[in-house]
Scaffold this motif. Sequence first.
Motif, PDB file in Angstrom:
ATOM      1  N   LYS A 246       7.203  50.138   9.045  1.00  0.00           N
ATOM      2  CA  LYS A 246       5.742  50.252   8.969  1.00  0.00           C
ATOM      3  C   LYS A 246       5.090  48.884   8.768  1.00  0.00           C
ATOM      4  O   LYS A 246       3.977  48.631   9.252  1.00  0.00           O
ATOM      5  N   ASN A 253       8.444  51.613  16.935  1.00  0.00           N
ATOM      6  CA  ASN A 253       8.398  52.832  16.124  1.00  0.00           C
ATOM      7  C   ASN A 253       9.210  53.967  16.761  1.00  0.00           C
ATOM      8  O   ASN A 253       8.776  55.117  16.796  1.00  0.00           O
ATOM      9  N   ILE A 290       4.846  56.988   9.660  1.00  0.00           N
ATOM     10  CA  ILE A 290       4.618  56.385  10.980  1.00  0.00           C
ATOM     11  C   ILE A 290       4.228  57.505  11.951  1.00  0.00           C
ATOM     12  O   ILE A 290       5.054  57.980  12.742  1.00  0.00           O
TER      13      ILE A 290
END
Length: 432
Positions: A246, A253, A290
């Motif tokens: 993050k 991601n 996320i």
Amino acid sequence: MKYHIVTYGCQMNVHESEKIAGLLRGVGYTEEAPVEEADIVVFNTCCIRENAENHAFGNIGALKKLKRRKKGLLIAVGGCMAQEAGKAALLVKKFPFIDIVFGTHNVAELPALIARKKQEKKVVSLLEDRAETEDGAQAFRTSYPNAWVNITYGCNNFCTYCIVPYVRGREKSRAADRILEEAEALVAAGYKEITLLGQNVNSYRDNDTDFPALLDRVASIPGKFRLRFMTSHPKDFSERLVAVMKKHDKICNLLHLPAQSGSSRILSLMNRRYTREQYLADVALFKKEIPDGEITTDLIVGFPTETEADFEETLSLVREADFSSAFTFIYSPRTGTKAATMDGQIPEEVSKERIARLIEQVNENTRRKSEKYVGKTIEILCEDYDAKKGLYLGREPLGRMGYFKSDKHCVGEFVNLKVTRANGVSLYGDLV
């Protein structure tokens, strides 16, 4: 002199083949060529699944006529299959025209083995277990703008279906400073994407540096590049890892988190050391912190004693975890593993029927997620040009491949692509 390398298996083997190419170039082999033109053919094998092993046997056997016709041609076999107990002797017996056999711990000795073979008539081999974590090989990288960096070798997990600990040895972590130096050099050389590799990156440790700390250091290197890692074992997944992901925009991601099964009973038999509920808790943590992230996974069907109810739990896990995509496999017994001797081996026809249903469920997820890209503009790292299609291609941060036309050479560049249509995991669009 020319060389040809045949690679089987995962990205770790792809990178190992780059090291083999670097070693060959260091002793006078100047370029890679088609197998018919090569002076040495090296097979970098995999024995994780039966299919890879069968392909290797078939391709080695196909060289018998070429070996007879081309005097001086050397044939070398390395990788996991060569290291597996009893396989080196079987290879030499089945294919007496093989010249060199070397194990997973002996890649750096390949030049010495070549020199020995030129002095000896019999096959030369080296299958010794080495304690060091650095193999000393300077990779000849072939995947620009992508680069692979090993952070660990071997594995300590001993999943009951997996032969890796037996052919790759116990887990060893590379020095953090060495990894950082390698990554810094790659960024300075213009590489735009770095992938940290290990059978289980989450268990990396060099003194006080664990994997989240290492990931933080690599992501802090100045310059524009993407950072990925694989593979993460769910039992070692942590809040600290998510926090580092993050923290840094450079870290993609996209989390590859192999579940293997959705049934806690099967997971216990696999010695995975987590339950379905714990796995879903990891997924929930990642998606909470996320929200725009995606998860990919590995799934096995047909593990010994798997019932229809167990398999249904795997299907429901795909829906509940909402995987972006998945690598799916039919269980393949590997001699020397605990699962190979378990009662309740599943008939092949049952496994094939189940994997077809699993693939259908995974593809449904993939299509649905890909359709959401249509009309959006995304950043693509251009990796290659497909001459047959007349299209450039490259991945976006969450791993989908984008295809597009361009009047200028784009390989190695970040470009913006407006997606006009999706087909499975592939996206098509126009440059913005």
